[in-house]
Design an enzyme around this catalytic site. Structure first.
Site, PDB file in Angstrom:
ATOM      1  N   GLY A  29       0.825  -1.218   0.000  1.00 53.67           N
ATOM      2  CA  GLY A  29       0.000   0.000   0.000  1.00 53.67           C
ATOM      3  C   GLY A  29       0.852   1.257   0.000  1.00 53.67           C
ATOM      4  O   GLY A  29       2.080   1.205   0.081  1.00 53.67           O
ATOM      5  N   GLY A  82       0.084  -1.485   6.468  1.00 54.15           N
ATOM      6  CA  GLY A  82      -0.935  -0.462   6.675  1.00 54.15           C
ATOM      7  C   GLY A  82      -2.282  -1.102   6.985  1.00 54.15           C
ATOM      8  O   GLY A  82      -2.395  -2.309   7.178  1.00 54.15           O
ATOM      9  N   ASP A  84      -6.831  -0.270   6.307  1.00 56.58           N
ATOM     10  CA  ASP A  84      -7.907   0.613   5.844  1.00 56.58           C
ATOM     11  C   ASP A  84      -8.693   1.154   7.031  1.00 56.58           C
ATOM     12  O   ASP A  84      -9.211   2.272   6.988  1.00 56.58           O
ATOM     13  CB  ASP A  84      -8.805  -0.145   4.873  1.00 56.58           C
ATOM     14  N   GLY A  96      -7.623  -3.026   0.837  1.00 50.11           N
ATOM     15  CA  GLY A  96      -7.895  -1.968  -0.138  1.00 50.11           C
ATOM     16  C   GLY A  96      -6.972  -2.052  -1.341  1.00 50.11           C
ATOM     17  O   GLY A  96      -7.333  -1.632  -2.437  1.00 50.11           O
ATOM     18  N   GLY A  97      -5.809  -2.634  -1.139  1.00 51.22           N
ATOM     19  CA  GLY A  97      -4.853  -2.828  -2.240  1.00 51.22           C
ATOM     20  C   GLY A  97      -4.913  -4.230  -2.816  1.00 51.22           C
ATOM     21  O   GLY A  97      -4.025  -4.624  -3.582  1.00 51.22           O
ATOM     22  N   GLU A 103      -1.079 -10.816   2.726  1.00 51.29           N
ATOM     23  CA  GLU A 103      -0.827 -10.031   3.947  1.00 51.29           C
ATOM     24  C   GLU A 103      -1.152 -10.874   5.182  1.00 51.29           C
ATOM     25  O   GLU A 103      -0.407 -10.868   6.157  1.00 51.29           O
ATOM     26  CB  GLU A 103      -1.687  -8.763   3.933  1.00 51.29           C
ATOM     27  N   LYS A 121      -7.525   6.505   9.889  1.00 52.34           N
ATOM     28  CA  LYS A 121      -7.852   5.071   9.847  1.00 52.34           C
ATOM     29  C   LYS A 121      -8.381   4.525  11.181  1.00 52.34           C
ATOM     30  O   LYS A 121      -8.896   3.421  11.240  1.00 52.34           O
ATOM     31  CB  LYS A 121      -6.601   4.258   9.440  1.00 52.34           C
TER      32      LYS A 121
END
Ligand code: 5RP
Length: 223
Positions: A29, A82, A84, A96-97, A103, A121
């Site tokens: 991300g 990261g 969302d 989101g990616g 992940e 976030k």
């Protein structure tokens, strides 16, 4: 401060958790891209990275950081990624990616999850961000119906007018209209639906630390 500057701030702050000789788990991300740039300054000192996406692998290699297959590494001390959304207990919505499956795999291999995010976030209840779910395409119609029965609206994520294809060759459903008050129970329930590869709720692989970018500086939350 711009959102980009907040992301750069936490990307840099995550270096505090990286020790010489480490193999580092690396997420995906725009915030993680800042971390990768910062990590390049330590490239001679770390063993390398296990990456959660083709996109992050490309960036790591371009900066001269060796990338290892997850199967070559028994466990990782630290995973930096990261989110969302993150709640006050460290549960997250991610994907989101579109990299949520890898992940979750790298997070599961890691002893400590360091979440890096800008302050927008942080939420009290997960679900305002459309929940990503990686699915096997042949199950999409039935899964859309199951999310409707749950009170949500699921849509196949598109790229250039066609279903987006993940690094694993699968599709993503984005589900709106859910309020996820019990992330652990939700993750268990949806993970069991045939055709679901990975649900973007990270409750079992939750964050241990969150470095939150604010205009006043980096705020550290521990869970
Ligand atoms: C990718 C992810 C990302 O970590 C999440 O979407 C946050 O991205 P960004 O740092 O660009 O806001 O889960 O699948």
């Amino acid at each position: 401060m711009t959102q980009d500057e907040l992301k750069a701030q936490v990307g840099q702050a995550a270096l505090h958790y990286i020790q010489p000789g480490m193999m580092v788990g690396v997420g995906t991300g725009s915030t993680v891209n800042k971390f990768i740039e910062a990590l390049a300054a330590m490239k001679g000192q770390i063993q390398g990275a296990v990456s959660s996406s083709l996109a992050s692998t490309e960036r790591l290699l371009a900066l001269g950081i060796p990338v290892f297959d997850a199967n070559e590494v028994e466990s990782l001390a630290v995973y930096v990624d990261g989110a969302d959304e993150i709640d006050h207990a460290g549960h997250m919505v991610k994907g989101g990616g579109a990299a949520l499956t890898r992940e979750k795999i790298v997070a599961a291999q890691s002893r400590q999850f360091i979440c890096i995010a800008d302050e927008s976030k942080l939420v009290s209840t997960l679900g305002a961000f459309a929940l990503p779910v990686e699915i096997i395409p042949m199950a999409s119609t039935r899964l859309i119906r199951q999310f409707t029965q749950m009170g949500g609206q699921a849509r196949i994520r598109l790229k250039d007018g066609s279903p987006l294809v993940t690094d694993n060759g699968q599709h993503i459903l984005d589900v709106t209209g859910l309020s996820i008050s019990d992330p652990l129970a939700f993750e268990v329930q949806v993970s069991q639906w045939p055709g679901v590869l990975t649900v973007g709720v990270f409750a079992f692989q939750k964050a241990h630390v969150c470095l939150l970018g604010t205009p006043q500086g980096v705020k550290t939350l521990t869970f």
